[in-house]
Scaffold this motif. Structure first.
Motif, short mmCIF file in Angstrom:
data_model
loop_
_atom_site.label_atom_id
_atom_site.label_comp_id
_atom_site.label_asym_id
_atom_site.label_seq_id
_atom_site.Cartn_x
_atom_site.Cartn_y
_atom_site.Cartn_z
N PHE A 1 60.73 122.19 51.18
CA PHE A 1 61.37 121.03 51.80
C PHE A 1 62.86 121.25 52.01
N ALA A 2 63.50 121.93 51.06
CA ALA A 2 64.92 122.25 51.23
C ALA A 2 65.10 123.16 52.44
N TRP A 3 64.18 124.11 52.61
CA TRP A 3 64.24 125.04 53.73
C TRP A 3 64.09 124.28 55.06
N LEU A 4 63.12 123.37 55.10
CA LEU A 4 62.91 122.57 56.31
C LEU A 4 64.16 121.79 56.67
N GLY B 1 64.07 114.04 46.52
CA GLY B 1 64.11 112.72 47.14
C GLY B 1 62.72 112.24 47.53
N ALA B 2 62.71 111.27 48.43
CA ALA B 2 61.46 110.58 48.74
C ALA B 2 60.49 111.44 49.54
N ALA B 3 61.01 112.30 50.46
CA ALA B 3 60.11 113.03 51.36
C ALA B 3 59.12 113.92 50.62
N PRO B 4 59.59 114.87 49.77
CA PRO B 4 58.60 115.69 49.07
C PRO B 4 57.74 114.86 48.11
N ALA B 5 58.30 113.79 47.58
CA ALA B 5 57.52 112.95 46.66
C ALA B 5 56.33 112.33 47.38
N VAL B 6 56.61 111.71 48.55
CA VAL B 6 55.53 111.09 49.30
C VAL B 6 54.52 112.14 49.74
N ARG C 1 67.19 122.54 55.94
CA ARG C 1 68.23 123.46 56.43
C ARG C 1 67.96 123.86 57.87
N GLN C 2 66.70 124.06 58.21
CA GLN C 2 66.34 124.48 59.56
C GLN C 2 66.61 123.37 60.57
N TRP C 3 66.29 122.16 60.22
CA TRP C 3 66.49 121.04 61.13
C TRP C 3 67.43 120.01 60.50
N PRO C 4 68.73 120.16 60.77
CA PRO C 4 69.71 119.27 60.14
C PRO C 4 69.44 117.79 60.48
N ALA C 5 68.77 117.57 61.63
CA ALA C 5 68.47 116.19 62.00
C ALA C 5 67.61 115.53 60.92
N LEU C 6 66.65 116.33 60.40
CA LEU C 6 65.79 115.83 59.33
C LEU C 6 66.62 115.51 58.10
#
Lengths: 375, 309
Positions: A227-230, A246-251, A232-237
């Motif tokens: 998720f950290a890699w993702l 945070g919430a994203a990997p948790a969900v 970094r790849q897409w700063p918009a995210l």
């Protein structure tokens, strides 16, 4: 009534009341000099409690079912009230850091009383059951708002951290609901597909069964990297709050755990319609979609809701672990409390998680009963 | 009209139906009879495309059904099965209304048709339309199943051993209902059974299937009198076949006009088998015959034995 039926009916009463009486020998309350130190046991009214339990036992074994239920409900309400009352008295003249914690005696008795109430209302209609539980909860909440339990350590903790607690409660609820919504949005279509393509569906279930065996803590940790890699790849995210923690990997992880039961119960639900009814539906000219919406869904809904009940309770529990990767929620209170050695804080988080899980459980039980009565 | 042209079906390396030709006429009650596994159900299920033939084609009213929209085709053909397959979450009325609903009939149209069918199939108990299938007896459930198959007034109805699981009394009553309805509406019925008595009692024509072949097609009497080979003779029942013939033929055929006899009368429309039963019960070899309550003649035991008269 035969002797064995009589014994079967009164056995829970006798056992639970015996436990209640025995618990009078355990410390009802602890008086601690502050929130981190352990306290001195106090048992201000063990004799009154023994008498109360004897009364409940007599009422429970009587022929009057409503009397037994009322006495048990009264016990469920009185125990916390008594703890609050004793705490107020014990605090008189004590220093402001003194904490009155509920002890093993209280918890054992309260659990016994709750189980007894559960046993007494079991045969009643679902509306009555819900009404009795709602009534008990209502009285307890009302008492809490009136300050009846304010001097018990857990409530002290709550008042001290009210803002943070309500935030965590909200986060926990939102995490759980988003997880449920996503698991349904993905799981239902996948389940229908798995049901149609039996062999491929079996493989899909196998894959999710495998995820189910990964310990939750390990899975949360493993997701940090990708998720950290993702992010970094897409700063918009990343700007949306997406990252390794945070919430994203948790969900994501919670949905992964929820998908297996959703899939499995969808498949079971689709099989709930009798084979001959499906054959007739097809022979009479229903399309696949009509077969699904007019025959399989109405007949499978009770099964699916029974499954969702399990998924909801499981998700509320697992979401507690998610706080370890910074997703917030009530788990924060548990883990911070453990770190600080503050048992009251742990207890506050735990009680809230249990209450949330029970509320979910009741909600889906109600929906299930509704669907059952209609099909 | 249903036409099978050289249809065949194989499951794995087993031939279930082998290059079969058959023509079922409009308004005909055609019964496919044969032992389990003879391919009769498979043949029936080809008509509404629940089974697709590996070779040959099936025509309904001259059109190749493989070219038709499958749901459209099925909605135009009634379908009843042995296990009934009512929808447990729908009331009796809703079950019957299944196909009219799929076809988008109006509410009033559906309601009046459901009422008509309840009456037609002797489901006359008040409030039965609002009950759920599990509260009905097996016979009532199958009546609802038949009503559901007939609901949209299909010109063709397929029935796969619909009465196989019912007790003899219920079964006879349902057979009688079905025969009456079929005569009145001139519906084409393709009916599958393994019960020879049922086949001979219901069918205008009967097709005997053995191992995926139609070994003989004809009227019940043709099958009894002129069996095509020993297998047909055996299946039709050997010497018992003649008892079956008695069950098919009415007293009218052997009536002695104007003669009278002692004893309890039999009706002119009763079968010869019933007349024989009455003679045995009364211990007489001759009984009066009535039509509409009036004695019109008599029937004698010797008339049953002598087929030439």
């Amino acid at each position: 009534m035969t002797d064995s039926a009589r014994i079967a009916r009164f056995l829970p009463v006798v056992i639970l009341c015996a436990i209640g009486i025995a618990a009078a020998g355990l410390p009802f309350l602890h008086v601690a000099p502050n929130r981190l130190l352990s306290g001195v046991p106090q048992n201000p009214d063990s004799i009154a409690l023994v008498v109360a339990w004897l009364l409940v036992a007599v009422a429970g074994c009587s022929r009057f079912r409503w009397l037994a239920t009322a006495c048990t409900a009264a016990m469920v309400i009185t125990l916390p009230w008594l703890a609050g009352h004793d705490a107020t008295q014990l605090l008189e003249g004590a220093s402001s850091t003194t904490r009155i914690q509920t002890g093993a005696g209280f918890w054992t008795m309260w659990l016994a009383a709750l189980l007894l109430l559960l046993d007494r209302v079991r045969g009643l209609r679902i509306a009555w059951q819900a009404g009795i539980w709602a009534g008990v909860a209502f009285v307890l909440v009302l008492g809490g708002m009136a300050g009846a339990f304010d001097n018990v350590a857990v409530m002290r903790e709550y008042h001290a951290q009210r803002g943070a607690f309500l935030d965590a409660l909200q986060t926990h609820l939102v995490l759980s609901l988003i997880t449920l919504a996503l698991a349904l949005a993905l799981g239902l279509p996948l389940g229908v597909w798995a049901w149609r393509a039996k062999r491929a569906g079996g493989m899909l279930l196998g894959v999710f069964s495998f995820f189910q065996t990964v310990p939750s803590l390990a899975l949360f940790a493993l997701l940090i990297g990708p998720f950290a890699w993702l992010a970094r790849q897409w700063p918009a995210l990343a700007s949306l709050g997406f990252g390794g923690t945070g919430a994203a990997p948790a969900v994501f992880a919670l949905v992964l755990y929820a998908l297996l039961p959703v899939l499995r119960y969808t498949v079971t639900g689709l099989d709930a319609a009798p084979v001959d009814a499906r054959e007739a539906a097809r022979g009479l000219g229903m399309s696949r979609w009509q077969l699904l919406t007019r025959v399989q869904v109405p007949l499978g809904l009770p099964v699916l809701l029974a499954g969702l009940r399990i998924v909801a309770v499981q998700t509320v529990g697992l979401a507690a672990v998610a706080s370890l990767i910074g997703a917030g929620g009530l788990g924060r209170f548990v883990f911070l409390g453990i770190g600080q050695g503050a048992t009251d804080m742990v207890l506050l988080g735990t009680l809230a998680i249990i209450a949330l899980a029970l509320a979910m459980d009741l909600l889906f039980q109600g929906l299930h009963a509704l669907a059952e009565s209609r099909s | 009209m249903i036409v099978f042209e050289g249809v065949g079906k194989h499951f794995a390396d087993r031939t279930v139906i082998d290059a079969l030709d058959l023509r079922v006429e409009d308004g005909e009650f055609f019964v496919l009879v044969g032992p389990s596994g003879s391919g009769k159900s498979t043949l029936l299920r080809m008509v509404n495309r629940l089974v697709t033939p590996d070779s040959g084609r099936v025509l309904v009213d001259g059109d190749d059904i493989a070219m038709m929209d499958v749901e459209q085709l099925r909605r135009g053909i009634g379908y009843a099965i042995q296990s009934v397959g009512l929808f447990p979450h729908r009331t009796v009325a809703e079950n019957i209304a299944t196909v009219p609903r799929l076809l988008g009939w109006s509410k009033q149209g559906i309601a009046s048709r459901v009422g008509e069918l309840l009456h037609l199939l002797k489901l006359d108990e008040p409030g039965i339309g609002d009950r759920y299938p599990r509260t009905l007896s097996g016979g009532q459930q199958q009546r609802v199943g038949v009503a559901r198959a007939l609901a949209a007034r299909p010109r063709i109805v397929l029935m796969d051993e619909p009465f196989g699981a019912l007790d003899p009394l219920t079964r006879e009553s349902l057979q009688a209902s079905l025969r009456t309805i079929q005569r009145e509406t001139a519906t084409t019925i393709l009916f599958v059974t393994h019960d020879m008595d049922e086949a001979f009692g219901l069918g205008d024509r009967v097709g005997l299937m053995l191992d995926g072949h139609l070994v003989q097609v004809g009227t019940p009497l043709q099958l009894i009198r002129e069996p095509a080979d020993d297998r047909v003779r055996e299946f039709v029942g050997g010497s018992r076949a003649h008892l079956r013939a008695l069950a098919i033929r009415p007293v009218r055929e052997r009536l002695r006009h104007g003669e009278t006899a002692e004893g309890e009368a039999v009706d002119i429309a009763a079968s010869l088998q019933e007349a024989l039963g009455a003679m045995l019960a009364q211990g007489r070899d001759r009984l009066p015959v009535t039509e509409g309550g009036h004695v019109v003649g008599s029937i004698a035991l010797v008339d049953l034995v002598d087929g030439k008269r």
